[in-house]
Write a protein that holds these residues in place. Structure first.
Motif, short mmCIF file in Angstrom:
data_model
loop_
_atom_site.label_atom_id
_atom_site.label_comp_id
_atom_site.label_asym_id
_atom_site.label_seq_id
_atom_site.Cartn_x
_atom_site.Cartn_y
_atom_site.Cartn_z
N GLN A 1 -15.79 -20.02 -12.47
CA GLN A 1 -15.44 -18.71 -13.02
C GLN A 1 -14.96 -17.77 -11.93
N CYS A 2 -15.61 -17.82 -10.78
CA CYS A 2 -15.21 -16.97 -9.66
C CYS A 2 -13.81 -17.34 -9.17
N LEU A 3 -13.55 -18.66 -9.12
CA LEU A 3 -12.23 -19.12 -8.67
C LEU A 3 -11.15 -18.68 -9.64
N VAL A 4 -11.42 -18.82 -10.94
CA VAL A 4 -10.46 -18.40 -11.97
C VAL A 4 -10.20 -16.91 -11.86
N ALA A 5 -11.27 -16.13 -11.68
CA ALA A 5 -11.13 -14.67 -11.57
C ALA A 5 -10.31 -14.30 -10.33
N LEU A 6 -10.54 -15.01 -9.23
CA LEU A 6 -9.82 -14.73 -7.99
C LEU A 6 -8.33 -15.02 -8.16
N VAL A 7 -8.03 -16.16 -8.76
CA VAL A 7 -6.63 -16.52 -8.98
C VAL A 7 -5.96 -15.51 -9.89
N ALA A 8 -6.69 -15.11 -10.96
CA ALA A 8 -6.13 -14.15 -11.91
C ALA A 8 -5.85 -12.81 -11.26
N SER A 9 -6.76 -12.41 -10.35
CA SER A 9 -6.60 -11.10 -9.71
C SER A 9 -5.43 -11.08 -8.73
N GLU A 10 -5.07 -12.25 -8.22
CA GLU A 10 -4.03 -12.29 -7.21
C GLU A 10 -2.66 -12.67 -7.77
N SER A 11 -2.60 -13.10 -9.04
CA SER A 11 -1.33 -13.49 -9.61
C SER A 11 -0.68 -12.31 -10.33
N PHE A 12 0.64 -12.21 -10.22
CA PHE A 12 1.38 -11.18 -10.92
C PHE A 12 2.81 -11.68 -11.05
N ASP A 13 3.62 -10.95 -11.80
CA ASP A 13 4.96 -11.46 -12.13
C ASP A 13 6.09 -10.81 -11.34
N PHE A 14 5.93 -9.56 -10.97
CA PHE A 14 6.97 -8.85 -10.22
C PHE A 14 6.39 -7.56 -9.69
N PHE A 15 7.15 -6.90 -8.81
CA PHE A 15 6.78 -5.57 -8.31
C PHE A 15 7.67 -4.51 -8.93
N TYR A 16 7.10 -3.35 -9.19
CA TYR A 16 7.90 -2.13 -9.32
C TYR A 16 7.96 -1.50 -7.93
N PHE A 17 9.16 -1.20 -7.48
CA PHE A 17 9.33 -0.44 -6.25
C PHE A 17 9.75 0.96 -6.68
N VAL A 18 8.90 1.94 -6.38
CA VAL A 18 9.07 3.29 -6.93
C VAL A 18 9.32 4.30 -5.82
N GLN A 19 10.42 5.04 -5.97
CA GLN A 19 10.73 6.13 -5.04
C GLN A 19 10.76 7.44 -5.82
N GLN A 20 10.27 8.51 -5.20
CA GLN A 20 10.20 9.80 -5.88
C GLN A 20 11.04 10.85 -5.15
N TRP A 21 11.55 11.80 -5.93
CA TRP A 21 12.35 12.87 -5.37
C TRP A 21 11.43 14.05 -5.06
N PRO A 22 11.33 14.47 -3.79
CA PRO A 22 10.36 15.51 -3.41
C PRO A 22 10.63 16.85 -4.08
N GLY A 23 11.91 17.16 -4.33
CA GLY A 23 12.23 18.42 -4.99
C GLY A 23 11.62 18.52 -6.37
N SER A 24 11.57 17.41 -7.08
CA SER A 24 10.99 17.40 -8.43
C SER A 24 9.46 17.35 -8.38
N TYR A 25 8.91 16.70 -7.36
CA TYR A 25 7.46 16.69 -7.19
C TYR A 25 6.97 18.12 -6.98
N CYS A 26 7.72 18.87 -6.17
CA CYS A 26 7.28 20.22 -5.80
C CYS A 26 7.64 21.27 -6.85
N ASP A 27 8.72 21.03 -7.60
CA ASP A 27 9.19 22.04 -8.56
C ASP A 27 8.48 21.88 -9.90
#
Length: 226
Positions: A16-42
């Motif tokens: 069960q621990c091994l299955v949980a470890l594998v599940a926690s480390e597997s994923f399908d893709f990344f979102y790479f997110v960039q933010q505009w500082p002017g909109s964060y501040c405004d």
């Protein structure tokens, strides 16, 4: 018999621990997110500049987030792997420039980076250790130069533009369809806040997004100055 039963129980627990470890480390893709500082501040909440000074008028990294194809995502995958500033000491100057914090009170970025590593980065440890995680994100920012992409299409800070024109400009430059996230300024107008691009699990190349987040923008949005 008791000893045999105990062995089975221990084996099941380990499995069960091994299955949980594998599940926690597997994923399908990344979102790479960039933010505009002017909109964060405004916004009504406003912002605080880092202790290192006001960032440049450029998109800043928000994060590199493991995700699943069904739209869900893993988080806080390994409490035994806390953020360690010494692991990225050689990247610190680049991170202050490309991954600045705008949260209040003012900080040097350590709290922001710690949050990103512990919530998201630890879920990519099967592919990227801490140094590789941050270095990969910095490299992706160079590969996806959003401000240059928008300026090349005549989209500059201080104006109002169609959502379609912004998407088209990023798609033309990056080669892949972005997802645009809006927030609202202090007057309630929609503005360009964050741009999402998708990346394969190795963090090495952009891909088409298997799924987009939920959210709403108007057809015409502001691109505020910073």
């Amino acid at each position: 018999m008791a000893k045999f039963h105990c062995s089975i129980v221990i084996s099941l627990v380990l499995l069960q621990c091994l299955v949980a470890l594998v599940a926690s480390e597997s994923f399908d893709f990344f979102y790479f997110v960039q933010q505009w500082p002017g909109s964060y501040c405004d916004t009504e909440q406003s912002c605080c500049y880092p202790t290192t000074g006001k960032p440049a008028e450029d998109f800043g990294i928000h994060g590199l987030w493991p995700n699943y194809n069904d739209g869900s995502y893993p988080s806080n995958c390994d409490s035994s792997s806390p953020f360690d500033p010494s692991e990225i000491s050689d990247l610190e100057r680049s991170m202050q420039k490309s991954w600045p914090t705008l949260a209040c009170p003012s900080g040097d970025g350590q709290k922001f980076w710690s949050h990103e590593w512990e919530k998201h980065g630890t879920c990519s440890e099967s592919n990227l250790d801490q140094h590789a995680y941050f270095k990969t994100a910095l490299g992706l920012k160079q590969k996806a130069n959003l401000l240059q992409a928008l300026k090349s299409a005549g989209i500059t800070p201080g104006g109002s533009y169609s959502l379609k024109s912004i998407k088209d400009a990023v798609t033309e430059a990056a080669g892949y369809t972005p997802w645009i996230q809006c927030n609202k300024d202090s007057s309630g107008n929609f503005q360009l806040y964050q741009i999402y691009l998708c990346v394969d699990t190795s963090g090495s190349k952009l891909i088409e997004c298997p799924v987009f987040p939920k959210g709403q923008c108007s057809s015409e949005i502001e691109f505020p100055s910073f």
